[in-house]
Design an enzyme around this catalytic site. Sequence first.
Site, short mmCIF file in Angstrom:
data_model
loop_
_atom_site.label_atom_id
_atom_site.label_comp_id
_atom_site.label_asym_id
_atom_site.label_seq_id
_atom_site.Cartn_x
_atom_site.Cartn_y
_atom_site.Cartn_z
CG HIS A 55 -0.29 -0.21 2.52
ND1 HIS A 55 0.06 -1.46 2.98
CD2 HIS A 55 0.10 0.66 3.47
CE1 HIS A 55 0.64 -1.36 4.16
NE2 HIS A 55 0.69 -0.07 4.48
CG HIS A 68 1.05 5.27 4.00
ND1 HIS A 68 0.31 5.17 5.16
CD2 HIS A 68 1.80 4.13 3.95
CE1 HIS A 68 0.60 4.03 5.78
NE2 HIS A 68 1.51 3.39 5.08
P1 5GP Z 1 2.23 0.33 7.20
O1 5GP Z 1 2.04 -1.17 7.00
O2 5GP Z 1 2.46 1.07 5.93
O3 5GP Z 1 3.27 0.65 8.22
O4 5GP Z 1 0.91 0.92 7.84
C1 5GP Z 1 -0.33 0.30 7.87
C2 5GP Z 1 -1.37 1.39 7.94
O5 5GP Z 1 -2.65 0.78 7.97
C3 5GP Z 1 -1.30 2.30 9.18
O6 5GP Z 1 -1.20 3.65 8.75
C4 5GP Z 1 -2.59 2.01 9.94
O7 5GP Z 1 -3.13 3.17 10.54
C5 5GP Z 1 -3.49 1.47 8.86
N1 5GP Z 1 -4.47 0.49 9.31
C6 5GP Z 1 -4.27 -0.53 10.17
N2 5GP Z 1 -5.39 -1.27 10.31
C7 5GP Z 1 -6.32 -0.70 9.50
C8 5GP Z 1 -7.69 -1.02 9.21
O8 5GP Z 1 -8.28 -1.98 9.72
N3 5GP Z 1 -8.32 -0.22 8.32
C9 5GP Z 1 -7.71 0.86 7.73
N4 5GP Z 1 -8.43 1.58 6.88
N5 5GP Z 1 -6.42 1.19 7.99
C10 5GP Z 1 -5.74 0.41 8.87
#
Ligand code: 5GP
Length: 142
Positions: free
Chosen positions: A103, A105
């Site tokens: 993903h 951001h």
């Molecule tokens: P990364 O894997 O890039 O470090 O971050 C994962 C992102 O997913 C975080 O910014 C967190 O806030 C978001 N996140 C975690 N769980 C959920 C969820 O259930 N739904 C959504 N929409 N975002 C989520």
Amino acid sequence: MPAYDPNNIFAKILRGELPCHKVYEDDRAFAFLDIMPRAPGHTLVLPKSAARNILDVDADDLGHVHKVAQKIAKAAMSVFDADGITIQQFNESAGGQVVFHLHVHVIPRKEGVSMKPPASEKEKPEVLSAHALKLAAALKDA
Ligand code: 5GP
């Protein structure tokens, strides 16, 4: 690198098994609001294909995800009255990745306003809902 886990939380969102505040969808990409936004309008853009991160994603899917991220960044500038956009994309735990479906951001930024720390505060559903509607509408017109 571990294999792609089809039970990761974003795979469940993509399959419609868990809810999200959707802002955009096409045949290869899907975008929804981060539940713990680091700034208002914080959006996540995913490929629909099963990719853990930049290390295993198909190059064309990666390119498409970034095209969609650009579209969302441009729309977010006006919808959130932003002064800039931060793009982040983390790979493996050592790279800061927490959810193991690729993903990107897209984070609208205001001059002089710091981002909240990662995963610090869950946004109210009604706020996310209003933001998603506005962004989705702007993307339709883009
Ligand atoms: P990364 O894997 O890039 O470090 O971050 C994962 C992102 O997913 C975080 O910014 C967190 O806030 C978001 N996140 C975690 N769980 C959920 C969820 O259930 N739904 C959504 N929409 N975002 C989520």
